[in-house]
Scaffold this active site. Structure first.
Site, PDB file in Angstrom:
ATOM      1  N   HIS A 182       0.877  -1.172   0.000  1.00  0.00           N
ATOM      2  CA  HIS A 182       0.000   0.000   0.000  1.00  0.00           C
ATOM      3  C   HIS A 182       0.915   1.223   0.000  1.00  0.00           C
ATOM      4  O   HIS A 182       1.633   1.469   0.976  1.00  0.00           O
ATOM      5  CB  HIS A 182      -0.882  -0.034   1.254  1.00  0.00           C
ATOM      6  CG  HIS A 182      -1.784   1.143   1.419  1.00  0.00           C
ATOM      7  ND1 HIS A 182      -3.118   1.005   1.753  1.00  0.00           N
ATOM      8  CD2 HIS A 182      -1.583   2.482   1.311  1.00  0.00           C
ATOM      9  CE1 HIS A 182      -3.679   2.200   1.850  1.00  0.00           C
ATOM     10  NE2 HIS A 182      -2.765   3.114   1.588  1.00  0.00           N
ATOM     11  N   ASN A 281      -9.233   4.997   0.687  1.00  0.00           N
ATOM     12  CA  ASN A 281      -7.802   5.126   0.929  1.00  0.00           C
ATOM     13  C   ASN A 281      -7.043   4.137   0.046  1.00  0.00           C
ATOM     14  O   ASN A 281      -7.053   2.952   0.342  1.00  0.00           O
ATOM     15  CB  ASN A 281      -7.520   4.837   2.410  1.00  0.00           C
ATOM     16  CG  ASN A 281      -6.257   5.490   2.901  1.00  0.00           C
ATOM     17  OD1 ASN A 281      -5.732   6.386   2.254  1.00  0.00           O
ATOM     18  ND2 ASN A 281      -5.764   5.044   4.036  1.00  0.00           N
ATOM     19  N   ASP A 308     -10.612  -4.276  -3.020  1.00  0.00           N
ATOM     20  CA  ASP A 308     -10.310  -3.670  -1.720  1.00  0.00           C
ATOM     21  C   ASP A 308     -11.591  -3.577  -0.895  1.00  0.00           C
ATOM     22  O   ASP A 308     -11.862  -2.565  -0.229  1.00  0.00           O
ATOM     23  CB  ASP A 308      -9.659  -2.292  -1.883  1.00  0.00           C
ATOM     24  CG  ASP A 308      -9.074  -1.741  -0.583  1.00  0.00           C
ATOM     25  OD1 ASP A 308      -8.975  -2.512   0.399  1.00  0.00           O
ATOM     26  OD2 ASP A 308      -8.725  -0.551  -0.531  1.00  0.00           O
TER      27      ASP A 308
END
Length: 426
Positions: A182, A281, A308
């Site tokens: 990430h 995010n 996600d």
């Protein structure tokens, strides 16, 4: 036995695309061909599924989901997450390790895998790269792999220490295992979950600029080139990140990348109409970023579409923008968003879309699935690619934090079949 008749069979691995029948016996496909028939005298138990007018494809694979077990099962658990996946056409998923406790040791990993073993789809999990996400202490790669982890990720917590990233990549290269990263430099961000720019300023906050993502992608792409580790960049959102990945691939780095359906479907302006359900995010970006993300899908720079899937409760999301958690559910709308925003718009063929959702993610983790072949796994999805419907708040997931409720999308799942068994039927 099951006999699927008259469907448009699409296999991205072999590029097969034709009307055909598929015969399933147990957990295997035994025959693919025209006008298949079964002698009911010798096989009276055969179940015939009429797939006329529908697509028959390998079961979808999502390499990036959050099922919140252990520790946050008020949001989701492995069972409800698996039901949500099956309803979305997925037969294999890979869970992230940011649970409570994190999947950093063999005991927690064993607990998660024991729970996963009861599900009707294939539920895999990564372990954390560093112990409890401390960013410093590498976990026991050898032991965790032996205990059943399929890869490693500190998803949700970016690495700020380049030296530790390099050590992790060297360890991953030793075991030839995938690291998923990430990328979002916390020193360059304000409020996470909203793009820094006109929209965030309307909301009265400084958000997360694209440089916070692509600067870390650039750093870690070069470290991947140096170590020759297999490194996967999660949920790209910035157009410049696509440029960096393309460049590093050309240099010989063993890197891959994913994009979520939300990041190629809607922009940062969704914050104004959908509030915190559009707080993600990394954040939703601009049209110019979407253009580059789509170009990356088209030329193979971006290998995989992953959701996600990040469930949160209504109360958690029903807060002001600076306090609400980032993330949205995604398993039950993923295929439809691809059909609506990529295939129907002429950006990708249906074959190319399915490639990003089946064989490519399977090959990331070397799973023996994601394709249709005689003597291959009987993991399939059957869907109507032209059926337009309105997204309702009736998900199999515990959560409904998505900006797509009320949207009209293409593509309805009719059946999901895993290991030869029907795990979802509309």
């Amino acid at each position: 036995m099951k006999l699927i008749k008259n469907g448009r069979v699409i296999d991205p691995k072999t590029k097969f695309d034709d009307v055909a029948d598929i015969l399933i016996d147990g957990a295997k496909i035994v025959k693919i061909g025209q006008d298949l028939a079964v002698d009911v005298a010798t096989a009276p138990e055969v179940e015939v599924i009429d797939a006329t007018g529908k697509v028959v494809a390998p079961g979808l694979i999502d390499v990036h989901v959050h099922f919140r077990e252990p520790g946050q099962t008020h949001k989701e658990d492995i069972h409800t997450g698996s039901l949500s996946a099956a309803r979305g056409g997925f037969t294999t998923v890979v869970m992230m390790a940011n649970t409570n406790p994190t999947v950093s040791d063999i005991s927690t990993l064993s607990e998660v895998l024991a729970s996963s073993s009861h599900e009707n789809i294939n539920v895999k999990t990564v372990a954390t790269i560093t112990d409890k996400f401390d960013g410093q202490t590498l976990t026991d790669f050898s032991g965790l792999l032996a205990a059943g982890a399929v890869g490693f990720s500190d998803d949700g917590i970016p690495f700020t220490d380049a030296g530790k990233v390099r050590l992790a990549m060297q360890e991953a290269a030793k075991y030839d295992v995938l690291l998923s990263l990430h990328e979002e430099d916390p020193q360059l961000t304000g409020v996470l979950g909203i793009n820094d720019g006109e929209i965030s300023h309307q909301c009265g906050v400084i958000g997360a600029p694209t440089v916070s993502e692509y600067s870390m992608v650039a750093r870690d792409a070069m470290l991947a080139l140096d170590t020759q580790a297999r490194v996967h960049f999660q949920h790209l959102s910035a157009g410049q990140s696509v440029d960096v990945v393309r460049f590093a691939k050309a240099l010989g780095a063993k890197i891959t990348a994913e994009v979520t359906p939300q990041h190629f479907s809607i922009t940062e302006s969704a914050i104004l109409s959908h509030g915190t359900n559009a707080k993600l995010n990394p954040p939703l970006r601009r049209e110019s970023d979407i253009t580059k993300l789509i170009a990356g899908l088209q030329d193979g720079t971006i290998d995989v579409i992953a959701t996600d899937h990040a469930p949160h409760t209504h109360d958690e999301k029903n807060q002001e923008i600076t306090k609400a958690p980032s993330g949205m559910t995604g398993l039950e709308t993923s295929l439809s968003l691809g059909l609506t925003h990529l295939v129907a718009q002429g950006h990708l063929t249906l074959m190319a879309l399915l490639e990003k959702m089946t064989i490519n993610p399977a090959q990331l983790y070397r799973f023996d699935t994601g394709y249709l072949a005689e003597n291959g796994p009987a993991d399939l999805v059957i869907f109507d690619a032209d059926n337009r419907y309105e997204v309702q708040d009736d998900f199999a997931s515990k959560a409904s934090n998505t900006p797509f409720i009320g949207e009209n999308l293409l593509g309805k799942i009719a059946y999901t079949i895993c290991d030869g068994e029907i795990v979802y039927k509309a």
